[in-house]
Design a protein around this motif. Structure first.
Motif, mmCIF file in Angstrom:
data_model
loop_
_atom_site.group_PDB
_atom_site.id
_atom_site.type_symbol
_atom_site.label_atom_id
_atom_site.label_comp_id
_atom_site.label_asym_id
_atom_site.label_seq_id
_atom_site.Cartn_x
_atom_site.Cartn_y
_atom_site.Cartn_z
ATOM 1 N N ALA A 163 75.946 17.392 -1.780
ATOM 2 C CA ALA A 163 75.696 18.320 -2.964
ATOM 3 C C ALA A 163 76.448 17.341 -4.010
ATOM 4 O O ALA A 163 75.657 17.355 -5.289
ATOM 5 C CB ALA A 163 76.936 19.338 -2.739
ATOM 6 N N LEU A 164 77.350 16.657 -3.975
ATOM 7 C CA LEU A 164 77.647 15.390 -4.776
ATOM 8 C C LEU A 164 76.549 14.407 -5.249
ATOM 9 O O LEU A 164 76.376 14.254 -6.305
ATOM 10 C CB LEU A 164 79.237 14.829 -4.350
ATOM 11 N N SER A 165 75.713 14.013 -4.292
ATOM 12 C CA SER A 165 74.745 13.080 -4.497
ATOM 13 C C SER A 165 73.585 13.774 -5.210
ATOM 14 O O SER A 165 73.214 13.110 -6.321
ATOM 15 C CB SER A 165 74.216 12.660 -3.170
ATOM 16 N N SER B 41 67.255 -0.181 -3.570
ATOM 17 C CA SER B 41 68.416 0.244 -2.734
ATOM 18 C C SER B 41 69.130 -0.879 -2.324
ATOM 19 O O SER B 41 70.142 -0.524 -1.653
ATOM 20 C CB SER B 41 67.506 0.921 -1.485
ATOM 21 N N THR B 42 68.764 -2.197 -2.275
ATOM 22 C CA THR B 42 69.639 -3.133 -1.912
ATOM 23 C C THR B 42 70.635 -3.389 -2.930
ATOM 24 O O THR B 42 70.492 -3.005 -3.935
ATOM 25 C CB THR B 42 68.908 -4.297 -1.546
ATOM 26 N N GLU B 43 71.795 -4.016 -2.315
ATOM 27 C CA GLU B 43 73.089 -4.189 -3.392
ATOM 28 C C GLU B 43 72.527 -5.101 -4.396
ATOM 29 O O GLU B 43 73.106 -4.998 -5.463
ATOM 30 C CB GLU B 43 74.103 -4.955 -2.296
ATOM 31 N N PHE B 44 71.637 -6.165 -4.096
ATOM 32 C CA PHE B 44 71.437 -7.270 -5.150
ATOM 33 C C PHE B 44 69.899 -6.880 -5.586
ATOM 34 O O PHE B 44 69.435 -7.751 -6.098
ATOM 35 C CB PHE B 44 71.420 -8.605 -4.488
ATOM 36 N N GLY B 45 69.519 -5.750 -5.405
ATOM 37 C CA GLY B 45 68.159 -5.342 -5.745
ATOM 38 C C GLY B 45 67.979 -5.590 -7.225
ATOM 39 O O GLY B 45 68.574 -5.324 -8.185
ATOM 40 N N LEU C 48 57.534 8.752 -0.055
ATOM 41 C CA LEU C 48 58.613 7.998 -0.717
ATOM 42 C C LEU C 48 59.604 7.699 0.378
ATOM 43 O O LEU C 48 60.196 8.833 0.896
ATOM 44 C CB LEU C 48 59.035 8.202 -2.061
ATOM 45 N N ILE C 49 59.686 6.573 1.080
ATOM 46 C CA ILE C 49 60.776 6.489 2.071
ATOM 47 C C ILE C 49 61.557 5.040 1.614
ATOM 48 O O ILE C 49 60.943 4.026 1.491
ATOM 49 C CB ILE C 49 60.153 6.332 3.576
ATOM 50 N N ASP C 50 62.808 5.060 1.718
ATOM 51 C CA ASP C 50 63.467 3.821 1.368
ATOM 52 C C ASP C 50 64.359 3.442 2.765
ATOM 53 O O ASP C 50 64.781 2.412 2.879
ATOM 54 C CB ASP C 50 64.454 4.066 0.503
ATOM 55 N N ALA D 23 72.672 3.834 -5.031
ATOM 56 C CA ALA D 23 71.248 3.431 -5.535
ATOM 57 C C ALA D 23 70.301 4.481 -5.917
ATOM 58 O O ALA D 23 69.553 4.812 -5.181
ATOM 59 C CB ALA D 23 70.552 2.168 -4.623
ATOM 60 N N ASN D 24 70.542 4.777 -7.256
ATOM 61 C CA ASN D 24 69.762 5.930 -7.540
ATOM 62 C C ASN D 24 68.125 5.516 -7.542
ATOM 63 O O ASN D 24 67.504 4.938 -8.234
ATOM 64 C CB ASN D 24 69.952 6.451 -9.141
#
Length: 555
Positions: free
Chosen positions: A209-211, A399-403, A357-359, A167-168
């Motif tokens: 690193a991939l993220s 960040s939620t799956e169904f956001g 900014l915190i998720d 979730a970018n």
């Protein structure tokens, strides 16, 4: 100060004053002191002739020159160089990951499960860590300078090593904030390499690193201000920063424990002495006055003693050096780590002139507790609180799956930015939130709901306008076409609309009185076409194409 360094500083000041590049007020007395500076037989400045005012002025001049030189280095060039390093080491697995629809966690687990790869990684680890440290030693201040001078809304990410890849966070929070500042995830992991098991270190470095590579397009997009900026972690570059961070965090641990146990601890030592009496987690838990503050992870549902055991086991698997730690050591370490994480975010936010900014839910709770403990001396303005709440609300949705806001792609966000759509979207969100008290962190759920409602209203408006234009076209193709008796008029309509049915109709059209003129027909179509193109380029349309299905609209 080293004599050679002092010589260079004083000569820089002298030459700057002589050329007029550096101006010194006559009343300061620095000019007279500078005239009294003498050289030794070796041509170097005699330190005994340099007083404090000259030293201070020389240091200021050197600082100003360094700042001018740093400004000459484009921020985007630094970002490009950073991602070039990541691509050199992790570009191939990143490409494989994208090609097969996998996640950084999948790739990292796979690579870390192979002994040969872990061994090769461990052998090259020191050199890689040294290279990353050298890179940031040179460029960290450049990035910090550009960020401080960037006049825009900035969110500074914290509460975790790096945002989730799936979730970018920039693609949700970036709908409101201008720039998202992300910490380089590798410095923190590499700094702990000596106390981390090689397999775990390989997994963590690869995963993050991939993220990070997933944010490359947003960081390098040719837009101003930048959507994403990766910055250094000052904790591992600046000793004074780390000292201040540790001192502040120790104070917060004492405040947190005082609330949790319902008694006042005057010092860190007093707290540690108190904790040392508990030989088991059960005895410690039984002494709690506010058990909710013994928080390891918001997602854990076991009993507190069971959570304590789980935390101890997880920590030992990641950091072998913690095996056998006492209950007191584990408890203090857990809270100290959380407070370090929270204060680091607040320090960096202040340094970059942005808002936190915190998720992650657990980290967000510790930030709330931090604000509670500092309620009498918090320097956070109402505006900063508002931006923090809005960013958190949007980040939570994204960040939620169904956001509702998690479907905007990096390319779409870049398109929105290039079209200058951010101001109108931000204004729409602010208007929707004007009746909510954004100075209160407790308003978070209402903010999240209202942001979604605002986007929903945008979509309804867009859908209504779009259907209106479609309806006009149908009328144009249907009722009005029946009056177009001139074959040439129908042929023009067919050419303009590329409509095969109209072309066939034109070949067999009878002559009827009252047909619209060809210029009128062309004008009507061009007007509808212009409306359609304008609507499709609107901010709502860009969002609509990517998020409309989540709100019940067909694309």
């Amino acid at each position: 100060m080293d004599p050679d360094e002092l010589h260079d500083l004083v000569m820089l000041l002298k030459n700057g004053v002589a050329s007029g590049e550096i101006e010194i007020p006559e009343s300061s007395g620095v000019r007279e002191s500078l005239d009294r500076v003498r050289l030794n037989a070796d041509g170097k400045v005699d330190p005994n002739t340099v007083n404090g005012s000259v030293r201070a002025a020389a240091l200021a001049a050197a600082g100003a020159k360094a700042t001018r030189e740093m400004r000459k280095i484009p921020l985007r060039d630094v970002q490009a160089a950073y991602f070039e390093i990541l691509d050199r080491f992790f570009g191939k697995p990143f490409s494989e990951m994208k090609a097969h629809g996998l996640t950084p966690a999948h790739i990292a687990e796979h690579l870390a499960s192979q002994e040969a790869i872990v061994g090769a990684f461990d052998a090259e680890l020191e050199e890689f860590a040294s290279g990353m440290h050298e890179f940031w030693e040179y460029y960290a201040r450049v990035v910090e300078l550009h960020l401080r001078e960037l006049k825009c809304l900035k969110s500074v990410f914290g509460g975790d090593v790096f945002p989730s890849y799936s979730a970018n966070i920039a693609c949700s929070v970036g709908l409101y904030m201008d720039t998202i500042v992300l910490p380089d995830p590798l410095m923190r992991i590499l700094s702990m390499a000596k106390v981390t098991a090689p397999r775990e270190c390989c997994r963590l470095v690869t995963k993050h690193a991939l993220s990070a590579l997933g944010y490359r397009d947003l960081a390098l997009a040719d837009v101003d201000p930048p959507i994403v900026v990766v910055a250094a972690d000052p904790m591992f570059l600046n000793p004074s920063y780390l000292t201040a961070l540790e001192a502040t965090s120790k104070e917060d641990v004492v405040k947190h424990a005082s609330t949790m146990f319902g008694c006042t601890f005057p010092t860190t030592e007093a707290l540690q002495s108190f904790l040392s009496q508990f030989l088991t987690a059960d005895k410690l838990v039984a002494k709690l006055v506010d058990p909710t503050r013994l928080l390891f992870d918001s997602d854990w549902s076991e009993t507190l003693p069971e959570q304590f055991a789980r935390y101890t086991q997880d920590t030992a698997s990641w950091f072998p050096g913690t095996v056998g730690a006492s209950v007191a050591e584990t408890t203090y370490r857990a809270f100290f780590g959380r407070m370090m994480q929270t204060n680091d975010l607040l320090f960096r936010s202040a340094g970059y002139r942005g808002t936190p900014l915190i998720d992650a839910a657990t980290s967000w709770q510790y930030l709330l507790w931090k604000y509670e403990y500092d309620s009498d001396c918090s320097g956070m303005s109402q505006k900063e609180m508002q931006e923090t709440v809005i960013s958190k609300a949007i980040a939570t949705e994204g960040s939620t799956e169904f956001g509702m806001l998690s479907g905007v792609s990096p390319q779409s966000l870049i398109e929105l930015r290039r079209k200058g759509a951010m101001a109108s979207l931000r204004e729409a969100i602010r208007n929707g939130l004007k009746d909510i008290d954004l100075s209160s962190l407790d308003s978070l759920p209402r903010v999240a709901d209202e942001v979604i409602a605002t986007i929903d209203r945008k979509f309804e408006e867009h859908d209504r306008e779009l259907r209106g234009i479609i309806s006009s076209r149908r009328k144009f193709f249907g009722q009005d076409v029946s009056r177009c008796v001139v074959v040439g008029g129908l042929s023009i309509a067919a050419a303009l609309t590329q409509n095969v049915s109209l072309a066939i109709l034109a070949a067999a059209a009878p002559f009827t009185v009252g047909a619209p003129s060809i210029p009128d027909l062309r004008k009507q179509w061009q007007s509808l076409q212009a409306q359609s193109q304008e609507l499709q380029r609107s901010p709502a349309a860009i969002l609509f194409r990517h998020l409309g299905h989540k709100f019940g609209f067909s694309s």
